[in-house]
Design an enzyme around this catalytic site. Structure first.
Site, PDB file in Angstrom:
ATOM      1  N   GLY A  74       0.826  -1.212   0.000  1.00  0.00           N
ATOM      2  CA  GLY A  74       0.000   0.000   0.000  1.00  0.00           C
ATOM      3  C   GLY A  74       0.856   1.257   0.000  1.00  0.00           C
ATOM      4  O   GLY A  74       1.950   1.280   0.561  1.00  0.00           O
ATOM      5  N   ARG A 118       1.265  -5.634  -5.012  1.00  0.00           N
ATOM      6  CA  ARG A 118       1.233  -6.555  -3.873  1.00  0.00           C
ATOM      7  C   ARG A 118       1.675  -7.983  -4.217  1.00  0.00           C
ATOM      8  O   ARG A 118       1.388  -8.901  -3.473  1.00  0.00           O
ATOM      9  CB  ARG A 118      -0.177  -6.595  -3.281  1.00  0.00           C
ATOM     10  CG  ARG A 118      -0.576  -5.349  -2.526  1.00  0.00           C
ATOM     11  CD  ARG A 118      -1.716  -5.601  -1.585  1.00  0.00           C
ATOM     12  NE  ARG A 118      -2.161  -4.397  -0.917  1.00  0.00           N
ATOM     13  CZ  ARG A 118      -1.592  -3.877   0.165  1.00  0.00           C
ATOM     14  NH1 ARG A 118      -0.552  -4.474   0.707  1.00  0.00           N
ATOM     15  NH2 ARG A 118      -2.060  -2.761   0.700  1.00  0.00           N
ATOM     16  N   ASP A 173       5.546  -4.995   6.928  1.00  0.00           N
ATOM     17  CA  ASP A 173       6.147  -6.150   7.608  1.00  0.00           C
ATOM     18  C   ASP A 173       6.267  -7.356   6.686  1.00  0.00           C
ATOM     19  O   ASP A 173       7.298  -8.037   6.661  1.00  0.00           O
ATOM     20  CB  ASP A 173       5.385  -6.496   8.899  1.00  0.00           C
ATOM     21  CG  ASP A 173       3.898  -6.676   8.686  1.00  0.00           C
ATOM     22  OD1 ASP A 173       3.363  -6.169   7.687  1.00  0.00           O
ATOM     23  OD2 ASP A 173       3.246  -7.324   9.518  1.00  0.00           O
ATOM     24  N   ASP A 174       5.232  -7.604   5.877  1.00  0.00           N
ATOM     25  CA  ASP A 174       5.301  -8.772   4.992  1.00  0.00           C
ATOM     26  C   ASP A 174       6.375  -8.591   3.916  1.00  0.00           C
ATOM     27  O   ASP A 174       7.127  -9.523   3.617  1.00  0.00           O
ATOM     28  CB  ASP A 174       3.941  -9.025   4.332  1.00  0.00           C
ATOM     29  CG  ASP A 174       2.926  -9.575   5.336  1.00  0.00           C
ATOM     30  OD1 ASP A 174       3.347 -10.331   6.235  1.00  0.00           O
ATOM     31  OD2 ASP A 174       1.740  -9.242   5.233  1.00  0.00           O
ATOM     32  N   LYS A 199       7.974   0.831   5.688  1.00  0.00           N
ATOM     33  CA  LYS A 199       6.869   1.646   5.176  1.00  0.00           C
ATOM     34  C   LYS A 199       5.534   1.068   5.615  1.00  0.00           C
ATOM     35  O   LYS A 199       5.373  -0.144   5.620  1.00  0.00           O
ATOM     36  CB  LYS A 199       6.938   1.644   3.647  1.00  0.00           C
ATOM     37  CG  LYS A 199       5.724   2.188   2.969  1.00  0.00           C
ATOM     38  CD  LYS A 199       5.049   1.220   1.988  1.00  0.00           C
ATOM     39  CE  LYS A 199       4.412   0.044   2.635  1.00  0.00           C
ATOM     40  NZ  LYS A 199       3.485  -0.719   1.789  1.00  0.00           N
ATOM     41  N   THR A 200       4.626   1.843   6.012  1.00  0.00           N
ATOM     42  CA  THR A 200       3.202   1.523   6.118  1.00  0.00           C
ATOM     43  C   THR A 200       2.493   2.575   6.960  1.00  0.00           C
ATOM     44  O   THR A 200       2.991   2.948   8.036  1.00  0.00           O
ATOM     45  CB  THR A 200       2.875   0.123   6.689  1.00  0.00           C
ATOM     46  OG1 THR A 200       1.463  -0.008   6.749  1.00  0.00           O
ATOM     47  CG2 THR A 200       3.453  -0.151   8.070  1.00  0.00           C
ATOM     48  N   ILE A 201       1.372   3.033   6.442  1.00  0.00           N
ATOM     49  CA  ILE A 201       0.594   4.003   7.232  1.00  0.00           C
ATOM     50  C   ILE A 201       0.088   3.336   8.503  1.00  0.00           C
ATOM     51  O   ILE A 201      -0.243   4.004   9.472  1.00  0.00           O
ATOM     52  CB  ILE A 201      -0.607   4.567   6.442  1.00  0.00           C
ATOM     53  CG1 ILE A 201      -1.568   3.453   6.006  1.00  0.00           C
ATOM     54  CG2 ILE A 201      -0.155   5.406   5.280  1.00  0.00           C
ATOM     55  CD1 ILE A 201      -2.954   3.942   5.637  1.00  0.00           C
ATOM     56  N   ASP A 202      -0.008   1.995   8.507  1.00  0.00           N
ATOM     57  CA  ASP A 202      -0.637   1.285   9.624  1.00  0.00           C
ATOM     58  C   ASP A 202       0.117   1.449  10.947  1.00  0.00           C
ATOM     59  O   ASP A 202      -0.458   1.236  12.012  1.00  0.00           O
ATOM     60  CB  ASP A 202      -0.741  -0.213   9.312  1.00  0.00           C
ATOM     61  CG  ASP A 202      -1.594  -0.480   8.083  1.00  0.00           C
ATOM     62  OD1 ASP A 202      -2.246   0.457   7.605  1.00  0.00           O
ATOM     63  OD2 ASP A 202      -1.599  -1.632   7.605  1.00  0.00           O
ATOM     64  N   TYR A 247     -26.519  13.823  14.174  1.00  0.00           N
ATOM     65  CA  TYR A 247     -26.031  12.537  13.668  1.00  0.00           C
ATOM     66  C   TYR A 247     -24.990  11.909  14.595  1.00  0.00           C
ATOM     67  O   TYR A 247     -24.204  12.625  15.229  1.00  0.00           O
ATOM     68  CB  TYR A 247     -25.323  12.716  12.321  1.00  0.00           C
ATOM     69  CG  TYR A 247     -26.219  13.088  11.174  1.00  0.00           C
ATOM     70  CD1 TYR A 247     -27.319  12.295  10.835  1.00  0.00           C
ATOM     71  CD2 TYR A 247     -25.944  14.220  10.407  1.00  0.00           C
ATOM     72  CE1 TYR A 247     -28.132  12.639   9.763  1.00  0.00           C
ATOM     73  CE2 TYR A 247     -26.751  14.556   9.332  1.00  0.00           C
ATOM     74  CZ  TYR A 247     -27.846  13.771   9.022  1.00  0.00           C
ATOM     75  OH  TYR A 247     -28.635  14.109   7.967  1.00  0.00           O
ATOM     76  N   MET A 276      -8.494   3.093   8.341  1.00  0.00           N
ATOM     77  CA  MET A 276      -7.554   2.055   7.892  1.00  0.00           C
ATOM     78  C   MET A 276      -6.540   1.727   8.974  1.00  0.00           C
ATOM     79  O   MET A 276      -6.408   2.472   9.950  1.00  0.00           O
ATOM     80  CB  MET A 276      -6.805   2.541   6.659  1.00  0.00           C
ATOM     81  CG  MET A 276      -7.215   1.818   5.419  1.00  0.00           C
ATOM     82  SD  MET A 276      -6.126   2.218   4.059  1.00  0.00           S
ATOM     83  CE  MET A 276      -7.126   1.573   2.734  1.00  0.00           C
ATOM     84  N   GLY A 277      -5.802   0.705   8.734  1.00  0.00           N
ATOM     85  CA  GLY A 277      -4.770   0.338   9.701  1.00  0.00           C
ATOM     86  C   GLY A 277      -4.601  -1.160   9.772  1.00  0.00           C
ATOM     87  O   GLY A 277      -3.808  -1.665  10.558  1.00  0.00           O
ATOM     88  N   ARG A 278      -5.380  -1.862   8.974  1.00  0.00           N
ATOM     89  CA  ARG A 278      -5.353  -3.328   8.951  1.00  0.00           C
ATOM     90  C   ARG A 278      -5.588  -3.857  10.355  1.00  0.00           C
ATOM     91  O   ARG A 278      -6.546  -3.429  10.993  1.00  0.00           O
ATOM     92  CB  ARG A 278      -4.024  -3.801   8.402  1.00  0.00           C
ATOM     93  CG  ARG A 278      -4.152  -5.014   7.531  1.00  0.00           C
ATOM     94  CD  ARG A 278      -2.807  -5.545   7.190  1.00  0.00           C
ATOM     95  NE  ARG A 278      -2.276  -5.004   5.952  1.00  0.00           N
ATOM     96  CZ  ARG A 278      -2.715  -5.316   4.747  1.00  0.00           C
ATOM     97  NH1 ARG A 278      -3.710  -6.137   4.587  1.00  0.00           N
ATOM     98  NH2 ARG A 278      -2.161  -4.811   3.670  1.00  0.00           N
ATOM     99  N   ARG A 304      -3.354   8.052   2.148  1.00  0.00           N
ATOM    100  CA  ARG A 304      -2.161   7.265   1.838  1.00  0.00           C
ATOM    101  C   ARG A 304      -1.202   7.949   0.862  1.00  0.00           C
ATOM    102  O   ARG A 304      -0.055   7.562   0.766  1.00  0.00           O
ATOM    103  CB  ARG A 304      -2.557   5.902   1.250  1.00  0.00           C
ATOM    104  CG  ARG A 304      -3.276   5.021   2.228  1.00  0.00           C
ATOM    105  CD  ARG A 304      -3.199   3.574   1.868  1.00  0.00           C
ATOM    106  NE  ARG A 304      -3.476   3.299   0.463  1.00  0.00           N
ATOM    107  CZ  ARG A 304      -3.602   2.086  -0.034  1.00  0.00           C
ATOM    108  NH1 ARG A 304      -3.476   1.044   0.774  1.00  0.00           N
ATOM    109  NH2 ARG A 304      -3.852   1.887  -1.300  1.00  0.00           N
TER     110      ARG A 304
HETATM  111  P1  FBP Z   1       0.568  -1.933   3.634  1.00  0.00           P
HETATM  112  O1  FBP Z   1       0.481  -2.853   4.815  1.00  0.00           O
HETATM  113  O2  FBP Z   1       1.018  -2.596   2.402  1.00  0.00           O
HETATM  114  O3  FBP Z   1       1.374  -0.717   3.945  1.00  0.00           O
HETATM  115  O4  FBP Z   1      -0.894  -1.396   3.314  1.00  0.00           O
HETATM  116  C1  FBP Z   1      -1.665  -0.843   4.316  1.00  0.00           C
HETATM  117  C2  FBP Z   1      -3.093  -0.614   3.927  1.00  0.00           C
HETATM  118  O5  FBP Z   1      -3.285   0.740   3.625  1.00  0.00           O
HETATM  119  C3  FBP Z   1      -4.029  -1.088   5.032  1.00  0.00           C
HETATM  120  O6  FBP Z   1      -4.246  -0.073   5.989  1.00  0.00           O
HETATM  121  C4  FBP Z   1      -5.246  -1.501   4.273  1.00  0.00           C
HETATM  122  O7  FBP Z   1      -5.967  -2.502   4.950  1.00  0.00           O
HETATM  123  C5  FBP Z   1      -4.681  -2.045   2.988  1.00  0.00           C
HETATM  124  O8  FBP Z   1      -3.480  -1.370   2.772  1.00  0.00           O
HETATM  125  C6  FBP Z   1      -5.579  -1.855   1.795  1.00  0.00           C
HETATM  126  O9  FBP Z   1      -5.030  -2.513   0.694  1.00  0.00           O
HETATM  127  P2  FBP Z   1      -5.289  -2.157  -0.832  1.00  0.00           P
HETATM  128  O10 FBP Z   1      -4.473  -0.953  -1.146  1.00  0.00           O
HETATM  129  O11 FBP Z   1      -4.752  -3.340  -1.545  1.00  0.00           O
HETATM  130  O12 FBP Z   1      -6.732  -1.912  -1.004  1.00  0.00           O
END
Ligand code: FBP
Length: 552
Positions: free
Chosen positions: A79, A143, A173-174, A200-203, A241, A248-250, A425
């Site tokens: 991502g 990916r 990480d992966d 790297k990762t926003i998560d 409301y 996001m953040g997995r 992102r």
């Molecule tokens: P990475 O772990 O590759 O940095 O991606 C993070 C992320 O933005 C997650 O927060 C989210 O769940 C996922 O990518 C979404 O994936 P895609 O871009 O394939 O829709």
């Protein structure tokens, strides 16, 4: 490419470089290392790259070496995260500083470009337009999982053709796990190619003592916090409301937690806490309803709820269902292939047992289907595709009606749903991310020049002035443990989830009740690139708290 006025001015921003990288550098080797867990298993799988020492760079006042020219390849993997372009610029500038003849090649669209020999040379003129901008469009990302020796061998061919001495993999990480596997493979076959990773990762879940944060987290959280703040202003103006906002953040809840610290919503769910307390979906719904009912007593029928996107995987009953589903989707892949939705649900249900089968059946159809989508190439559930925000608000609406009948609630409930992920992102990196990524890239060039392989670029001491950041490399195997993936035990970098004894979580938890029963929203506003350092250069609240600093 036509640039906006901001981009034109921003292009001139010169990222600040830590003083240890400013001149010639020399390497200081530390003690041998061990993996964080499963030492024997990891050691066996990485006989050539296990146990390497941590390295730190320091200024070399009397450089004597004449640097030979060499070529480097890079891959952007997974991502997007703000700052990727500055990693590339940092590597490029680091290489050119070492020797003007050095060349940099970018593999296109992620690891697949490496395997299929799709690449371009990255020149000064080409890179210029991407400095300090967000996105990964400089070479694209993807990916594809780099995991098989045939892929490594195919990639090696192009590395040899281009006379590339080292490959830099910029990923989460992966992807960094794959970098470690590749480094080991090339070392084992005597390929004479180094592999270096960049975190790297926003998560924000690729972190530990030496990797204080992954790049992109800071910018993405600031973008989300701006928008959450705007929603809160709207919410507090119209007062009609409840906004259910999924972030996001997995798996990890770092983004939700950081945004909660920044914006002070009424509710922020933390997946790691839900798992630790073994909360059920009903417990979560009841908690949200309790807050809504209490606020209604004060005449407030509005509020904000932050939901980490990985929540569903942390509810113990759901976690068990997902684990079972992971196996079913692999074991019965051919039976499921090409089936229509209804049929697919039936087949999956028939292969589930006990409580998991019951739970699967009880879920709204769209959620069951979303849970049954193909896993990503690393075997992860694609949590960004599961509409937890609507699942929760539907259940909350139902429970509130029951409470109304029981005389426990007399308010009005109307919900709005949001999902913030892609919005943040590719934002232009904050000063923090622009500096951090540039340093990570420059540092990676120095790791390569030091002949190292299987290392991750590490820049630390990040809440101090940039000048004082500590640069070096960490053996990737040091961050690994064994985990079950796609039905098999695999060596992987251990994910950093929210630490329930850590200061960021404890700070949030200490304020939670007050935030729920009052309206104390913060409106952080947009990222500032120009102006006083306390506004423009402030790192994330998570990082500040983790470093023992205070936040307001
Ligand atoms: P990475 O772990 O590759 O940095 O991606 C993070 C992320 O933005 C997650 O927060 C989210 O769940 C996922 O990518 C979404 O994936 P895609 O871009 O394939 O829709």
């Amino acid at each position: 490419m036509k640039k906006s006025a901001l981009q034109r001015v921003r292009a001139d921003y010169q990222p600040k470089l830590p003083k240890d990288l400013q001149g010639s550098v020399k390497v200081k080797f530390g003690e041998p290392t061990q993996s964080v867990a499963n030492q024997e298993e990891v050691k066996q799988l990485f006989p050539h790259t296990y146990g390497l020492p941590i390295v730190e760079f320091e200024n070399d006042e009397n450089p004597t070496r004449v640097e030979e020219p060499f070529n480097v390849g890079i891959i952007l993997s997974g991502g997007q995260a703000p700052g990727g372009h500055n990693v590339v610029s940092g590597i490029f500038d680091g290489l050119k500083k070492l020797n003007k003849e050095n060349r940099l090649y970018g593999f296109l669209m992620g690891p697949s470009g490496f395997i299929d020999h799709q690449y371009m040379e990255l020149t000064a003129g080409y890179i210029k337009d991407f400095r300090n901008t967000g996105g990964f469009d400089i070479i694209g990302s993807g990916r594809t999982k780099l995991e098989y020796p045939e892929q490594f061998d195919k990639g090696l061919k192009v590395l040899k053709e281009l006379n590339i001495k080292a490959l830099v993999i910029i990923g989460g990480d992966d992807s960094n796990t794959n970098a470690a596997v590749l480094a080991e493979y090339y070392k084992n076959i005597g390929a004479n190619v180094q592999v270096i990773g960049v975190p790297k990762t926003i998560d924000g879940d690729l972190k530990n003592k030496w990797i204080e944060t992954s790049f992109g987290f800071d910018t993405a959280c600031k973008v989300y916090s701006e928008v959450i703040g705007n929603i809160q202003r709207d919410c507090n103006s119209a007062k009609k409301y409840y906004h259910f906002i999924k972030l996001m953040g997995r798996s990890a809840s770092h983004i939700a937690l950081e945004c909660a610290l920044e914006t002070q919503p009424n509710i922020c769910l933390i997946s790691e806490e839900i798992l630790a307390k073994r909360m059920t979906l009903d417990n979560i719904v009841n908690y949200i309803c309790y807050v809504i009912a209490e606020r209604a007593k004060m005449g407030w029928n509005f509020g904000t709820v932050l939901i980490p996107e990985g929540l569903i995987e942390f509810i113990p009953s759901m976690k068990s269902l997902i684990a079972d589903l992971n196996e079913v989707l692999v074991d019965y892949a051919s039976e499921l292939d090409g089936k229509e939705e209804e049929e697919k649900l039936k087949v999956i249900h028939s292969h589930l047992t006990g409580a998991n089968a019951d739970l699967y059946k009880s879920l709204p159809k769209h959620i069951a289907l979303q849970l049954s989508l193909d896993r990503d190439s690393h075997g992860n559930v694609q949590v960004s595709l599961i509409e937890t925000e609507s699942l929760l608000s539907e259940m909350v609406a139902r429970r509130l009606e029951e409470m109304r009948e029981e005389g426990q609630y007399s308010g009005k409930f109307a919900a709005q749903h949001h999902f913030f992920g892609y919005e943040g992102r590719c934002a232009d990196p904050t000063n923090f991310d622009a500096d951090y990524t540039y340093a990570l890239g420059y540092n990676a060039a120095m790791l390569i020049n030091s002949g190292l392989t299987g290392y991750m670029s590490s820049v630390r001491n990040l809440t101090d002035h940039t000048e004082n950041w500590i640069c070096g490399g960490i053996p990737i195997t040091m961050m690994m443990n064994m985990e079950r993936r796609n039905g098999e035990l695999k060596p992987v970098i251990q994910k950093a989830l929210v630490n329930l004894n850590g200061r960021p979580y404890l700070k949030f938890a200490s304020r939670r009740e007050t935030l729920a029963l009052n309206t104390l929203y913060q409106y952080p506003g947009p990222i500032q690139y120009f102006g006083p350092a306390e506004i423009c250069d402030r790192p994330s609240m998570t990082l500040l708290l983790e470093h023992g600093k205070d936040i307001d």
